[in-house]
Design an enzyme around this catalytic site. Structure first.
Site, PDB file in Angstrom:
ATOM      1  CG  HIS A 105      65.323  12.787  10.906  1.00 23.27           C
ATOM      2  ND1 HIS A 105      64.133  12.981  10.253  1.00 23.27           N
ATOM      3  CD2 HIS A 105      65.446  11.440  11.033  1.00 23.27           C
ATOM      4  CE1 HIS A 105      63.551  11.825   9.997  1.00 23.27           C
ATOM      5  NE2 HIS A 105      64.315  10.858  10.467  1.00 23.27           N
ATOM      6  CG  HIS A 179      62.076   8.817  14.534  1.00 26.33           C
ATOM      7  ND1 HIS A 179      62.415   7.490  14.473  1.00 26.33           N
ATOM      8  CD2 HIS A 179      62.237   9.289  13.282  1.00 26.33           C
ATOM      9  CE1 HIS A 179      62.779   7.182  13.255  1.00 26.33           C
ATOM     10  NE2 HIS A 179      62.687   8.240  12.502  1.00 26.33           N
ATOM     11  CD  GLU A 309      59.351   8.886  11.171  1.00 23.55           C
ATOM     12  OE1 GLU A 309      59.900   9.933  10.760  1.00 23.55           O
ATOM     13  OE2 GLU A 309      59.708   7.750  10.836  1.00 23.55           O
TER      14      GLU A 309
HETATM   15  C1  G6D Z   1      66.178   5.930   7.609  1.00 19.86           C
HETATM   16  O1  G6D Z   1      64.820   6.515   5.727  1.00 19.86           O
HETATM   17  C2  G6D Z   1      64.782   6.242   7.119  1.00 19.86           C
HETATM   18  C3  G6D Z   1      64.210   7.429   7.842  1.00 19.86           C
HETATM   19  O2  G6D Z   1      62.862   7.605   7.467  1.00 19.86           O
HETATM   20  C4  G6D Z   1      64.310   7.198   9.344  1.00 19.86           C
HETATM   21  O3  G6D Z   1      63.772   8.292  10.031  1.00 19.86           O
HETATM   22  C5  G6D Z   1      65.763   6.990   9.703  1.00 19.86           C
HETATM   23  O4  G6D Z   1      66.269   5.860   9.023  1.00 19.86           O
HETATM   24  C6  G6D Z   1      65.942   6.747  11.191  1.00 19.86           C
HETATM   25  O5  G6D Z   1      67.049   6.918   7.163  1.00 19.86           O
END
Ligand code: G6D
Length: 347
Positions: A105, A179, A309
């Site tokens: 991210h 998100h 997403e």
């Molecule tokens: C966890 O695996 C999930 C991700 O997809 C998500 O974006 C994140 O939490 C907030 O890591």
């Protein structure tokens, strides 16, 4: 329609402002200039009750401490990049390994954790906010300086349109997403297990133990990943499918979109969310292991929000068979997603 601005706190000696967009039909969206975070969406249920349909916190401190990207714009690259490095034009770039040994991210100071400059928009048929941020060459380990513009716009057709434009001064990679954790029950009255999700997708990406794509595209037919006719989110957590177990007994998977349309429906409230996008995929995350912290409408619990997403597939730079996330110098990256809120009075 109106847009109002009010103070929301201070971060790094900068005033954080909150912007509330309201239309004439009871829909309102509040966002802040830290991470372009959507902090609240008030939407009517079938009886006209206006309730919040996104998870979040009741103050800036909650968002500053948050590790679950609640309501944020995520980038430069949404999702994970294996090993926290990639090669482009013969050069290897090393990124923040903020989920060791991988990158997730956008890294330590990704788009969701920086202050954006904002300009309010007041037009006859829509109101909104334009956010701008210049991501400098080398930020998070990524090449090239990118001028980013993210625009939220609300109209009287109950459409919240989000667009993102990125203009790089060198070849780079870019793949953002929104998100927000949706919960159409209103004010987190219930979890999202009874929400009905519809996705016209025949293929989803197989994930490994590090939640990274293996490169295999799996057929949804005959599995709890087949959302083509609509399916309750509960089917995933209630399934023995090994892909469900790998990510914490739920969904956290990218789906390749045969039609760029996703709908989420909560029969109890009658709320229907339609998501249209120009993106080739959507990662569905059913907040499988979310717990242990306080949120605005209650304590965080698994399955109390679902993220839709819209994006290119995660780790695309390592998978030539995935849609590309490379943006060339002099090119322009365009991401668009429109959320339409309505109620189904009869079902
Ligand atoms: C966890 O695996 C999930 C991700 O997809 C998500 O974006 C994140 O939490 C907030 O890591």
């Amino acid at each position: 329609m109106e847009v109002t601005v009010h103070p929301y706190g201070k971060h790094d000696n900068q005033e954080v402002q909150a912007y509330t967009l309201k239309n004439d039909h009871g829909l309102s969206v509040t966002c802040i200039d830290y991470g372009c975070i959507i902090t609240e969406i008030l939407a009517p249920d079938r009886n006209g009750a206006q309730e919040n349909v996104v998870l979040g916190f009741d103050s800036l401190d909650g968002y500053l401490a948050d590790q679950t990207y609640q309501g944020t714009i995520v980038g430069r690259i949404a999702g994970r990049i294996r090993g926290g490095e990639f090669e482009l034009n013969g050069k290897t770039y090393s990124l923040d390994k903020n989920e060791k040994p991988n990158h997730i991210h956008g890294g330590v100071k990704g788009f969701s954790k920086v202050m954006w400059d904002s300009t309010i928009i007041k037009e006859e048929n829509h109101v909104g906010v334009e956010f701008k941020y210049v991501s400098k060459d080398g930020e998070g380990g990524y090449p090239g300086t990118i001028e980013m513009t993210v625009t939220y716009s609300l109209n009287n057709e109950n459409e919240l349109s989000i667009s993102a434009v990125g203009v790089p001064d060198a070849d780079t990679i870019l793949n953002i997403t929104n998100h927000a954790y949706f919960n159409l029950s209103g004010n987190m009255k219930n979890d999202v297990l009874d929400h009905e999700l519809t996705i016209n997708s025949s293929k989803f990406l197989e994930l490994d133990q590090e939640f990274l794509p293996t490169g295999e595209l799996l057929d949804v037919t005959g599995t709890v990943f087949d959302f083509r006719e609509g399916r309750k989110i509960a089917d995933g957590p209630n399934s023995a499918d090994e892909q469900i177990a790998i990510v914490g007994q739920g969904y956290d998977h990218p789906f390749l979109l045969d039609e760029k349309l996703v709908t989420l429906y909560d029969e109890a409230s009658g709320r229907l969310l339609k998501v249209e996008t120009n993106q080739p995929a959507v990662v569905v995350y059913s907040s499988n292991t979310m717990k242990g912290f306080k949120m605005r409408d209650g304590s965080a619990r698994p399955y109390f929000g679902v993220c839709l997403e819209t994006q290119a597939p995660p780790d695309a730079i390592h998978h030539p068979n995935f849609p590309s996330t490379i943006v060339k110098k002099g090119g322009e990256y365009n991401w668009e997603t429109k959320y339409t809120f309505s109620v189904n009075k009869f079902r």
